[in-house]
Design a protein around this motif. Structure first.
Motif, PDB file in Angstrom:
ATOM      1  N   CYS A  97      63.005  37.196  35.074  1.00  0.00           N
ATOM      2  CA  CYS A  97      62.350  36.959  36.365  1.00  0.00           C
ATOM      3  C   CYS A  97      60.850  37.178  36.213  1.00  0.00           C
ATOM      4  O   CYS A  97      60.397  38.273  35.830  1.00  0.00           O
ATOM      5  CB  CYS A  97      62.916  37.904  37.422  1.00  0.00           C
ATOM      6  SG  CYS A  97      62.168  37.734  39.052  1.00  0.00           S
ATOM      7  N   ARG A  98      60.081  36.136  36.541  1.00  0.00           N
ATOM      8  CA  ARG A  98      58.628  36.212  36.395  1.00  0.00           C
ATOM      9  C   ARG A  98      58.017  37.173  37.429  1.00  0.00           C
ATOM     10  O   ARG A  98      56.990  37.800  37.164  1.00  0.00           O
ATOM     11  CB  ARG A  98      58.024  34.811  36.563  1.00  0.00           C
ATOM     12  CG  ARG A  98      58.408  33.836  35.452  1.00  0.00           C
ATOM     13  CD  ARG A  98      57.899  32.432  35.747  1.00  0.00           C
ATOM     14  NE  ARG A  98      56.440  32.391  35.879  1.00  0.00           N
ATOM     15  CZ  ARG A  98      55.602  32.206  34.849  1.00  0.00           C
ATOM     16  NH1 ARG A  98      56.069  32.030  33.632  1.00  0.00           N
ATOM     17  NH2 ARG A  98      54.294  32.177  35.053  1.00  0.00           N
ATOM     18  N   GLU A  99      58.663  37.289  38.596  1.00  0.00           N
ATOM     19  CA  GLU A  99      58.092  38.125  39.656  1.00  0.00           C
ATOM     20  C   GLU A  99      58.199  39.616  39.319  1.00  0.00           C
ATOM     21  O   GLU A  99      57.279  40.392  39.600  1.00  0.00           O
ATOM     22  CB  GLU A  99      58.788  37.849  40.988  1.00  0.00           C
ATOM     23  CG  GLU A  99      58.440  36.495  41.600  1.00  0.00           C
ATOM     24  CD  GLU A  99      59.061  36.325  42.974  1.00  0.00           C
ATOM     25  OE1 GLU A  99      60.007  37.076  43.291  1.00  0.00           O
ATOM     26  OE2 GLU A  99      58.596  35.466  43.732  1.00  0.00           O
ATOM     27  N   THR A 100      59.332  40.020  38.780  1.00  0.00           N
ATOM     28  CA  THR A 100      59.558  41.444  38.509  1.00  0.00           C
ATOM     29  C   THR A 100      59.288  41.827  37.061  1.00  0.00           C
ATOM     30  O   THR A 100      59.156  43.014  36.755  1.00  0.00           O
ATOM     31  CB  THR A 100      61.018  41.809  38.853  1.00  0.00           C
ATOM     32  OG1 THR A 100      61.899  41.031  38.035  1.00  0.00           O
ATOM     33  CG2 THR A 100      61.303  41.556  40.314  1.00  0.00           C
ATOM     34  N   GLY A 101      59.227  40.809  36.181  1.00  0.00           N
ATOM     35  CA  GLY A 101      59.022  41.091  34.771  1.00  0.00           C
ATOM     36  C   GLY A 101      60.230  41.725  34.118  1.00  0.00           C
ATOM     37  O   GLY A 101      60.116  42.404  33.088  1.00  0.00           O
ATOM     38  N   ARG A 102      61.411  41.487  34.677  1.00  0.00           N
ATOM     39  CA  ARG A 102      62.658  42.055  34.130  1.00  0.00           C
ATOM     40  C   ARG A 102      63.723  40.974  34.089  1.00  0.00           C
ATOM     41  O   ARG A 102      63.612  39.932  34.756  1.00  0.00           O
ATOM     42  CB  ARG A 102      63.165  43.217  35.010  1.00  0.00           C
ATOM     43  CG  ARG A 102      62.207  44.382  35.126  1.00  0.00           C
ATOM     44  CD  ARG A 102      62.712  45.389  36.146  1.00  0.00           C
ATOM     45  NE  ARG A 102      63.971  45.995  35.744  1.00  0.00           N
ATOM     46  CZ  ARG A 102      64.059  47.170  35.114  1.00  0.00           C
ATOM     47  NH1 ARG A 102      62.961  47.859  34.816  1.00  0.00           N
ATOM     48  NH2 ARG A 102      65.222  47.667  34.782  1.00  0.00           N
ATOM     49  N   TYR A 103      64.764  41.233  33.310  1.00  0.00           N
ATOM     50  CA  TYR A 103      65.919  40.339  33.286  1.00  0.00           C
ATOM     51  C   TYR A 103      66.865  40.737  34.424  1.00  0.00           C
ATOM     52  O   TYR A 103      67.177  41.922  34.614  1.00  0.00           O
ATOM     53  CB  TYR A 103      66.653  40.427  31.946  1.00  0.00           C
ATOM     54  CG  TYR A 103      65.957  39.675  30.834  1.00  0.00           C
ATOM     55  CD1 TYR A 103      66.280  38.344  30.566  1.00  0.00           C
ATOM     56  CD2 TYR A 103      64.971  40.277  30.071  1.00  0.00           C
ATOM     57  CE1 TYR A 103      65.631  37.640  29.551  1.00  0.00           C
ATOM     58  CE2 TYR A 103      64.314  39.590  29.053  1.00  0.00           C
ATOM     59  CZ  TYR A 103      64.660  38.273  28.807  1.00  0.00           C
ATOM     60  OH  TYR A 103      64.016  37.578  27.805  1.00  0.00           O
ATOM     61  N   ARG A 104      67.333  39.712  35.156  1.00  0.00           N
ATOM     62  CA  ARG A 104      68.171  39.953  36.327  1.00  0.00           C
ATOM     63  C   ARG A 104      69.323  38.960  36.348  1.00  0.00           C
ATOM     64  O   ARG A 104      69.311  37.953  35.632  1.00  0.00           O
ATOM     65  CB  ARG A 104      67.352  39.831  37.619  1.00  0.00           C
ATOM     66  CG  ARG A 104      66.212  40.834  37.731  1.00  0.00           C
ATOM     67  CD  ARG A 104      65.338  40.538  38.928  1.00  0.00           C
ATOM     68  NE  ARG A 104      66.166  40.411  40.143  1.00  0.00           N
ATOM     69  CZ  ARG A 104      65.907  39.536  41.110  1.00  0.00           C
ATOM     70  NH1 ARG A 104      64.888  38.700  41.001  1.00  0.00           N
ATOM     71  NH2 ARG A 104      66.672  39.500  42.166  1.00  0.00           N
ATOM     72  N   ILE A 105      70.327  39.261  37.209  1.00  0.00           N
ATOM     73  CA  ILE A 105      71.442  38.320  37.400  1.00  0.00           C
ATOM     74  C   ILE A 105      71.507  37.830  38.847  1.00  0.00           C
ATOM     75  O   ILE A 105      72.416  37.101  39.217  1.00  0.00           O
ATOM     76  CB  ILE A 105      72.793  38.957  36.988  1.00  0.00           C
ATOM     77  CG1 ILE A 105      73.083  40.215  37.812  1.00  0.00           C
ATOM     78  CG2 ILE A 105      72.819  39.254  35.490  1.00  0.00           C
ATOM     79  CD1 ILE A 105      74.453  40.814  37.549  1.00  0.00           C
ATOM     80  N   GLY A 106      70.544  38.243  39.691  1.00  0.00           N
ATOM     81  CA  GLY A 106      70.443  37.703  41.044  1.00  0.00           C
ATOM     82  C   GLY A 106      71.334  38.348  42.086  1.00  0.00           C
ATOM     83  O   GLY A 106      71.898  37.643  42.932  1.00  0.00           O
TER      84      GLY A 106
END
Length: 333
Positions: free
Chosen positions: A253-262
């Motif tokens: 995720c570009r907004e948080t700078g972390r990997y996410r699954i939504g």
């Protein structure tokens, strides 16, 4: 030549014939009347028999109902009289004996004395529970025919303090609850990997990559670490009574700078209720509230811990069609 006396004889014969016919008719009327009297007496006898049978049947049904009404197990507290409901007719009640046997001599008292066993007349006085324990009772008809066995548990007295105050309830769920979706924004596109993999709102995450999630932060950390390593995360999901394992590839995720699954998740629930009572020695309390659901077909959530805190209701939202009512509350921590 006919004698002048012959007509007189004929007249006399007619007279006797008429008398005979009259006598026969009288006998016939008498016989018919007797049969009517016998029919009436027979009918009255049948009516009396049916009435007596109905009364006896009613008495038997009442006794059976009274017998069924007697519980097999009963609980009383120390200080209460050991009396069981016996709604039998007085004539039958006087022929019943109650055999009382306690596990200990100190459990019951009868007329001020500690006793272990006694035979009672239901119409007389009953023992009083003196200490916690178990009492066995047996009802016998004429002191011979067993009717009913009962077990009475004597419990200690509890004194509770009534409430009425508003309280806040904070609960920690046994697992992580999925409460919504959050799109993961990459370069110009948005993805929800968890939704694509089949996760629904209301699902409960029991484990992630074999580890039990302790908090929302731990879940986010495991997902980010797996994404950086280029690996999928394996989520063990509970949906209703069903368990399933789902594999999801995290997206950066570009907004948080972390990997996410939504996903939006939470590990606790909070609400407000009304304290009914509490027991000061054990701190056991009762409060009015409602079941907490996960949002998926009213699935109830299992909580592993929780606490209550002081709270105040500051306002109430009126319920509308298609929407629930609510309270504005403030927790004092």
């Amino acid at each position: 030549m006919i004698s002048p006396e012959q007509p007189q004889l004929e007249k006399s014969g007619d007279f006797f014939s008429k008398k005979l016919q009259l006598l026969k008719c009288t006998n016939l009327i008498f016989i018919c009347g007797s049969e009517n009297v016998l029919d009436t007496a027979f009918k009255n006898r049948i009516i009396r028999t049916i009435s007596v049978a109905a009364i006896i049947s009613f008495c038997i049904m009442f006794a059976v109902y009274a017998f069924i009404e007697i519980p097999s197990q009963q609980r009383i507290s120390v200080g209460q009289e050991l009396r069981i409901p016996l709604n039998f007719p007085k004539q039958l009640l006087g022929r019943i004996k109650v055999y009382v046997d306690s596990q200990d001599k100190n459990v019951i008292k009868y007329k001020g004395l500690n006793i272990k066993s006694i035979v009672l007349n239901p119409n007389g006085s009953w023992p009083v529970a003196a200490n916690p324990g178990t009492i066995r009772l047996q009802l016998k008809l004429f002191g011979i025919i067993p009717l009913k066995n009962m077990v009475v548990d004597v419990l200690p007295q509890y004194k509770v303090i009534p409430g009425g105050q508003s309280i806040g309830v904070i609960l920690k769920s046994d697992g992580i609850i999925v409460v919504g979706y959050s799109a993961v924004k990459t370069s110009g596109e948005s993805f929800i990997p968890a939704k694509t993999a089949g996760i629904r709102v209301g699902d409960i995450i029991l484990s992630i990559n074999g580890k039990k999630p302790v908090s929302e932060e731990i879940v986010a950390e495991i997902i980010d670490k797996a994404g950086k390593a280029g690996k999928n995360v394996i989520l063990k999901i509970k949906r209703g009574k069903n368990l399933m394992n789902l594999s999801i590839k995290p997206v950066y995720c570009r907004e948080t700078g972390r990997y996410r699954i939504g996903l939006y998740v939470r590990d606790n629930a909070a609400g407000v209720g009304t304290l009914t009572f509490y027991e000061p020695k054990s701190n056991i309390f009762g409060a009015l509230g409602h079941a907490v659901s996960s949002g998926n077909d009213d699935q109830k959530v299992i909580f592993k811990s929780g606490k209550i805190i002081e709270a105040a209701v500051q306002g109430i939202h009126q319920g509308k069609r298609g929407g629930a009512w609510g309270k504005d509350r403030h927790f004092f921590k």
